[in-house]
Design an enzyme around this catalytic site. Structure first.
Site, short mmCIF file in Angstrom:
data_model
loop_
_atom_site.label_atom_id
_atom_site.label_comp_id
_atom_site.label_asym_id
_atom_site.label_seq_id
_atom_site.Cartn_x
_atom_site.Cartn_y
_atom_site.Cartn_z
N GLN A 226 -34.82 -27.16 -15.72
CA GLN A 226 -33.70 -28.08 -15.54
C GLN A 226 -34.22 -29.49 -15.24
O GLN A 226 -35.14 -29.65 -14.44
CB GLN A 226 -32.81 -27.62 -14.38
CG GLN A 226 -32.19 -26.24 -14.59
CD GLN A 226 -30.95 -26.27 -15.47
OE1 GLN A 226 -30.49 -27.33 -15.89
NE2 GLN A 226 -30.42 -25.10 -15.76
N CYS B 217 -23.28 -25.25 -19.88
CA CYS B 217 -23.57 -26.67 -20.17
C CYS B 217 -22.66 -27.18 -21.28
O CYS B 217 -22.87 -28.27 -21.79
CB CYS B 217 -25.04 -26.86 -20.52
SG CYS B 217 -25.57 -25.88 -21.92
N1 SAH Z 1 -31.29 -20.16 -16.34
C1 SAH Z 1 -32.42 -20.95 -16.74
C2 SAH Z 1 -32.43 -21.30 -18.23
C3 SAH Z 1 -31.15 -21.80 -18.82
S1 SAH Z 1 -31.29 -22.55 -20.39
C4 SAH Z 1 -32.50 -22.20 -15.90
O1 SAH Z 1 -31.56 -22.58 -15.21
O2 SAH Z 1 -33.57 -22.84 -15.90
C5 SAH Z 1 -30.88 -21.28 -21.49
C6 SAH Z 1 -32.04 -20.36 -21.81
O3 SAH Z 1 -31.55 -19.36 -22.72
C7 SAH Z 1 -33.24 -20.99 -22.48
O4 SAH Z 1 -34.39 -20.70 -21.72
C8 SAH Z 1 -33.30 -20.33 -23.87
O5 SAH Z 1 -34.61 -20.12 -24.33
C9 SAH Z 1 -32.60 -19.01 -23.61
N2 SAH Z 1 -31.95 -18.33 -24.76
C10 SAH Z 1 -31.35 -18.89 -25.83
N3 SAH Z 1 -30.79 -17.95 -26.61
C11 SAH Z 1 -31.04 -16.75 -26.02
C12 SAH Z 1 -30.70 -15.38 -26.34
N4 SAH Z 1 -30.01 -15.07 -27.43
N5 SAH Z 1 -31.10 -14.43 -25.49
C13 SAH Z 1 -31.80 -14.73 -24.36
N6 SAH Z 1 -32.15 -15.98 -24.02
C14 SAH Z 1 -31.78 -17.00 -24.84
#
Ligand code: SAH
Length: 463
Positions: free
Chosen positions: A288, A413
């Protein structure tokens, strides 16, 4: 082709009153019901405009002269940030920005006939500038010199800059040092027209608490001349730079990073803290970008999970495990899933660094793992989801509801996909049980982040 019968024509000059702000931050005026979008104009303003583009259902116009200004207008703004899209809401007071972000959510709920769902005031920052812990800045040659800067909106015009307004000030300083060092070693900037030159971007990350800095030089070519000398000079001028890396991206693409990153000097990652937990962050991992607001976001998400220590929790879309580990401190067991395998490697290490053994991390699609966990009989009390902008798939929502958790905490988001997904959860027996909380992770921009709690209604209790 039949002539379109529209109330405006191209290049027409007229005076309009702005009645709203679009979710992209454009002023909206209506001419006989036909919407015109006007960059830089704010609600309640009266503006002379020239129509620049028309389509069947809406058009665009350029502001020429203001007849009346909004009391919410900030006048001493540097237009470069509006033009480059770095800070598209910079011309609005911060209080108005926060109201605008709340209104985006309430408007979407109203459109979906969900106006009974309450939305809290947007939780903002005290100092809504210089908050980004990460910068990815393009490098180009302007007037014979290597420059860092940004592109004008929808154009190839490059504007050199050394103050990026919303980035950590130390990141701006490090960027300028790296720029000067690259100049000194006569390193060529990338030229996207000819697909020639060497340095495409400079990426800098800085830990908010740790103050550790990472520099990644993104190059078109695998070879970066004087790489070792450049890294040594960066580290001697900026002793807080713990890691200098090179990422190679030889493709003709707008995507910033290529697949391969190698360390030139120092470590391959830096670390930072969030809510007292330590996280190792590598060049390619999602982390983030607004650390101060992320602590609020996670604290609020955690509060809404209402954990007592006995719960099984799933954290779908877990990245490097930031939310998972916050949950693990208060739950019995946490299962995290994430599609990027490097992020899961980081997540596992982060669990170990923080001495949290009650977390299981899996690489793969959240949809697939939710199904697998469901067939394995895992019964989560709480599911946390934090998907990318496109939101959740039907199959994920179905698997989540089939596991009958008491609560789903949805970190979003993108309010448009959030509202769409709330409707699906409602069809499957879940209701929004607390006001939605917008948290301003991206001041001066139009992005909106929200925490929503969906609780199981009595619908499912008879089965
Ligand atoms: N919760 C974490 C990341 C949120 S961002 C934080 O707050 O830091 C969203 C994340 O979803 C990213 O890391 C991306 O790589 C992942 N992502 C995207 N599509 C996905 C899917 N189909 N299955 C699992 N993860 C996924």
């Amino acid at each position: 082709m039949a002539k379109l019968d529209l109330p405006v024509y191209i290049k027409q000059e007229l005076t309009v009153t702005i009645i709203d702000l679009s979710y992209q931050g454009l002023g909206v005026a209506k001419v006989e019901g036909y919407p015109l979008f006007i960059e830089g104009a704010l609600p309640d303003e009266v503006v002379d405009v020239r129509v620049t583009k028309i389509t069947k259902h809406f058009g665009y116009a350029q502001a020429l002269k203001w007849q009346k200004f909004s009391p919410e207008r900030v006048t001493d703004v540097d237009n470069r940030y509006l033009q480059t899209g770095i800070a598209p809401l910079q011309h609005m007071t911060y209080a108005a920005q926060l109201d605008f972000k709340r209104k985006i959510v309430t408007d979407l709920l109203k459109k979906a006939h969900l106006e009974t769902i309450a939305v809290e005031k947007t939780r903002g920052m005290e100092h809504p500038f210089a908050y980004r812990n990460k910068a990815q800045v393009p490098v180009r040659k302007i007037d014979g010199q290597l420059e860092i800067g940004f592109f004008k909106h929808n154009s190839h015009d490059f504007i050199p800059m050394d103050n990026f307004l919303i980035q950590d000030k130390r990141i701006d300083e490090v960027l300028c040092s790296v720029r000067d060092i690259l100049r000194e070693f006569h390193i060529r900037a990338y030229n996207e027209v000819q697909h020639s030159g060497v340095v495409r971007h400079i990426l800098v990350r800085r830990g908010y608490y740790s103050k550790q800095v990472m520099v990644v030089i993104v190059t078109r070519t695998a070879h970066l001349k004087y790489a070792t000398e450049i890294a040594a000079k960066i580290q001697s001028e900026c002793p807080d730079v713990l890691s200098v890396q090179q990422n190679v991206n030889s493709a003709k693409t707008n995507v910033i990073l290529g697949a391969h990153t190698n360390v030139i000097a120092g470590t391959s990652e830096i670390e930072d803290q969030l809510n007292g937990l330590t996280f190792k962050i590598s060049a390619q991992s999602f982390y983030q970008i607004n650390p101060q607001q992320t602590e609020i976001l996670y604290t609020e998400a955690l509060k809404r999970a209402e954990l007592t220590g006995d719960e099984t929790v799933i954290d779908a879309y877990c990245g490097i495990g930031t939310i998972s580990l916050n949950l693990a401190k208060q739950a019995k067991r946490v299962y995290g899933v994430e599609i990027v395998s490097e992020a899961i490697t980081d997540a596992k290490r982060n669990a170990a660094v923080n001495g949290l053994g009650n977390v299981t991390f899996k690489t793969g699609e959240a949809e697939k793992w939710m199904e697998k966990w469901q067939t394995k009989g895992i019964k989560p009390n709480v599911i946390v989801v934090d998907p990318p902008r496109k939101g959740l798939t039907n199959s994920l929502i179905e698997s989540a509801c089939a596991m009958q958790p008491d609560r789903v905490v949805y970190v979003s988001c993108n309010p448009a996909t959030l509202v769409r997904d709330i409707q699906k959860f409602m069809e499957l027996g879940y209701n929004v049980s607390q006001p939605i909380l917008p948290v301003d992770q991206f001041p001066q921009t139009t992005h909106v982040e929200c925490v929503t709690v969906l609780s199981r209604t009595n619908l499912n209790d008879w089965d």
